[in-house]
Design an enzyme around this catalytic site. Structure first.
Site, mmCIF file in Angstrom:
data_model
loop_
_atom_site.group_PDB
_atom_site.id
_atom_site.type_symbol
_atom_site.label_atom_id
_atom_site.label_comp_id
_atom_site.label_asym_id
_atom_site.label_seq_id
_atom_site.Cartn_x
_atom_site.Cartn_y
_atom_site.Cartn_z
ATOM 1 N N LYS A 152 0.664 -19.823 17.867
ATOM 2 C CA LYS A 152 0.527 -21.206 17.377
ATOM 3 C C LYS A 152 -0.277 -21.301 16.076
ATOM 4 O O LYS A 152 0.083 -22.053 15.175
ATOM 5 C CB LYS A 152 -0.141 -22.083 18.448
ATOM 6 C CG LYS A 152 0.730 -22.313 19.665
ATOM 7 C CD LYS A 152 -0.008 -23.191 20.658
ATOM 8 C CE LYS A 152 0.922 -23.658 21.747
ATOM 9 N NZ LYS A 152 0.377 -24.797 22.483
ATOM 10 N N ASP B 163 1.444 -31.794 21.120
ATOM 11 C CA ASP B 163 0.580 -31.801 22.308
ATOM 12 C C ASP B 163 -0.211 -33.102 22.469
ATOM 13 O O ASP B 163 -0.369 -33.599 23.591
ATOM 14 C CB ASP B 163 -0.389 -30.612 22.265
ATOM 15 C CG ASP B 163 0.302 -29.299 22.642
ATOM 16 O OD1 ASP B 163 1.340 -29.345 23.325
ATOM 17 O OD2 ASP B 163 -0.201 -28.234 22.242
#
Ligand code: ATR
Length: 281
Positions: free
Chosen positions: A69, A105
């Site tokens: 990520k 997220d």
């Protein structure tokens, strides 16, 4: 000529345990879309090359999971503001032939809260446990939702202080030992640590100091009913489990790749939870 069907992926290392293929596969079948979603294991040394070449392989984008990520964030420079604040990428898509990077997220956390506690955005004070990537996404969601004071407690206080410095003046670092005292002042508590996950110790915090109107949320989803949520329910507090964050964070990616905004339904929730309990056997 027949148009190639859109292909999406999840990359990670390892990637075998990702639930994303189940989740996106469910939506592809549900909406009768001709497309694919594949698990691809990409070692770190191959990440840059994979990202550079994905368009030539008919990929329209995909998800990025641990440990890629942060490195994907460094490599893909076209990104939106919230992604820049999180310094981590979980979703990639192609727009006008340009690879774009995003992070869904915070959206996933907020959408899950919206599903279960409609008034959660009226609360003003929260405490977030943990100071990793998940914590940062939750803190950003709280800032976007208008929270005025966000306490961040982490086992390693120095990491909480670093996060506070990055996320701004509405955040305050709290020593792990001071959690019980701090609980008195908060309206929402969120666990973003790995405590409570299958195979980990549980989160041993006494919630009795929380106000009766407080909400307790855990982003752990395996098991779904963590001891923290169990304790919250016994105290009569509102509680929100973690599976919905996983489901909702997938929505924007699917829409970008396949052109339809999918719904998070009870049927999907049950499908993914069944896959999880299957893994546990
Ligand atoms: P993610 O990016 O998924 O949030 P992470 O960066 O590994 O994952 O963060 C895990 C979080 O769980 C951290 O806040 C970690 O605390 P430390 O920063 O002190 O490591 C927390 N955590 C893990 N094990 C813990 C434990 N036994 N007690 C308290 N906190 C713990």
């Amino acid at each position: 000529m027949v148009e190639p069907f859109p292909r999406a992926f999840v990359i990670g290392y390892p990637v075998a345990h990702s639930l994303s293929p189940d989740l996106h596969g469910f939506w592809l079948r549900r909406y009768g879309i001709r497309g694919s979603y594949e698990k691809i294991e990409v070692p770190t040394e191959n990440l840059e090359e994979f990202l550079k070449n994905l368009q030539t392989r008919n990929f329209v984008g995909g998800n990025v999971t641990i440990p890629h990520k942060e490195m994907t964030y460094q490599i893909v420079k076209n990104r939106n503001q919230s992604t820049t604040r999180l310094e981590a990428v979980n979703t990639l898509w192609v727009e006008n032939n340009i690879l774009m990077a995003g992070n869904t997220d915070s959206y996933g956390f907020a959408a899950n809260m919206d599903d279960f506690v409609s008034g959660w955005r009226d609360a003003k004070t929260a405490m977030v446990l943990g100071a990793g990537g998940a914590s940062r996404a939750v803190v950003l969601a709280l800032i976007n939702a208008g929270f005025e004071q966000i306490f961040i407690a982490n086992r390693t206080t120095s990491r909480a202080i670093v996060l506070v410095d990055k996320m701004g003046s509405r955040c305050t670092a709290v020593d792990w030992d001071d959690i019980p005292t701090c609980l008195k002042q908060i309206q929402l508590l969120i666990n973003t640590t790995s405590l409570g996950m299958k195979g980990q110790h549980s989160l041993e915090i006494d919630l009795s100091n929380l106000p009766k109107s407080a909400i307790v949320s855990d982003i752990v989803y395996n098991p779904l009913n963590t001891q923290l949520l169990e304790q919250a329910r016994l105290l009569g507090l509102e509680s929100v489990d973690g599976i919905g964050m996983l489901l909702h964070q997938a929505v924007p990616g699917f829409e970008k790749w396949f052109g339809l905004r999918p719904k998070v339904t009870d049927e999907l929730r049950k499908f993914v939870l069944d896959r999880l309990s299957g893994d546990a056997m």
